[in-house]
Design an enzyme around this catalytic site. Structure first.
Site, PDB file in Angstrom:
ATOM      1  N   GLY A 154       0.794  -1.220   0.000  1.00 14.54           N
ATOM      2  CA  GLY A 154       0.000   0.000   0.000  1.00 14.54           C
ATOM      3  C   GLY A 154       0.829   1.273   0.000  1.00 14.54           C
ATOM      4  CG  ASN A 164       4.543 -12.575   6.242  1.00 16.04           C
ATOM      5  OD1 ASN A 164       5.692 -12.821   5.893  1.00 16.04           O
ATOM      6  ND2 ASN A 164       3.529 -13.370   5.970  1.00 16.04           N
ATOM      7  CE1 TYR A 181      -8.088   2.858   9.358  1.00 21.59           C
ATOM      8  CE2 TYR A 181      -9.481   4.536   8.350  1.00 21.59           C
ATOM      9  CZ  TYR A 181      -8.282   3.834   8.392  1.00 21.59           C
ATOM     10  OH  TYR A 181      -7.285   4.116   7.484  1.00 21.59           O
ATOM     11  CG  ASP A 188       2.214  -7.153  17.213  1.00 25.30           C
ATOM     12  OD1 ASP A 188       1.701  -6.028  17.025  1.00 25.30           O
ATOM     13  OD2 ASP A 188       1.602  -8.104  17.732  1.00 25.30           O
ATOM     14  CB  ALA A 231       2.779   3.185   6.214  1.00 28.36           C
ATOM     15  CB  ALA A 232       1.872  -0.617  10.507  1.00 29.07           C
ATOM     16  N   GLY A 233      -1.295  -0.203   9.487  1.00 31.81           N
ATOM     17  CA  GLY A 233      -2.645   0.093   9.953  1.00 31.81           C
ATOM     18  C   GLY A 233      -3.628  -0.990   9.550  1.00 31.81           C
ATOM     19  CB  SER A 266      -7.518   7.772   7.284  1.00 29.99           C
ATOM     20  OG  SER A 266      -8.684   7.698   6.491  1.00 29.99           O
TER      21      SER A 266
END
Length: 198
Positions: free
Chosen positions: A13, A35, A148, A56, A83-85, A135
């Site tokens: 993304g 991952n 969210y 994590d 940017a992890a979400g 966002s």
């Protein structure tokens, strides 16, 4: 000295798009994802000199260990991108508590923990840049995305406050608020703790 950028959520993304841009600008990258294999694939696509890590972001010790490994293998992190979400769309009355918590932990607590870990080195270096990916729903809200929206709205407030805390140390903190399709809205970043237009 190499410019080192850590991108949490850099395997896909917007995080992956940022990684491609930062690689073009000459940064050595740490691509971080839950991952490791996916992170390795993303780092490999960028060419040599970039490394992959598994983390994590909701676990403070995991974040601390990841920063130690990055600095040992790449050098001090001068640029951090969060940017992890995750998103679990649902009307509030149907939203499970564990889904609320997982969004708050990943989208808000995670960036707080990575910023905290990055601060030690950035303060010592008297420089640094942090970009938190928010966002537009964090600013405007959206039906079916109350949890969210709360997590991303909290990220705006956190970024504003942190920008004020570390400005004298020459550390910049910004948050961008892309639309659902990845475009940036007119109200997209906090610089010095205020939202500015782009």
């Amino acid at each position: 000295m190499d410019k080192v950028c850590a991108i949490f959520g850099g395997s896909r993304g917007l995080g992956r798009a940022v990684a491609q841009l930062m690689a073009q600008k000459g940064y050595r990258l740490a691509i971080i994802a839950r991952n490791l294999e996916v992170a390795k694939a993303a780092a490999g696509d960028l060419g040599g000199g970039h490394l992959a890590f598994s983390c994590d972001v909701t676990k403070e010790q995991d974040v601390q260990n990841t920063f130690e490994e990055m600095e040992k293998n790449l050098g001090p992190v001068s640029f951090l991108v969060n940017a992890a979400g995750i998103n679990r769309d649902s009307l509030l009355v149907r939203t499970k508590t564990e889904d609320m918590l997982s969004q708050l932990h990943t989208n808000l607590l995670g960036p707080m923990l990575t910023c905290k870990a990055a601060m030690k080195t950035m303060i010592q270096q008297q420089r640094g840049s942090i970009v938190n990916i928010g966002s537009i729903v964090g600013l405007k809200g959206n039906a079916g995305q109350s949890a969210y929206s709360a997590s991303k709205g909290g990220l705006v407030g956190f970024s504003r406050a942190l920008a004020k805390e570390v400005a004298r140390k020459k550390i910049k903190v910004n948050v961008v608020a892309p639309e659902r399709d990845g475009r940036l809205s007119k109200e997209t970043s906090t610089e010095g703790g205020t939202i500015t237009s782009r």
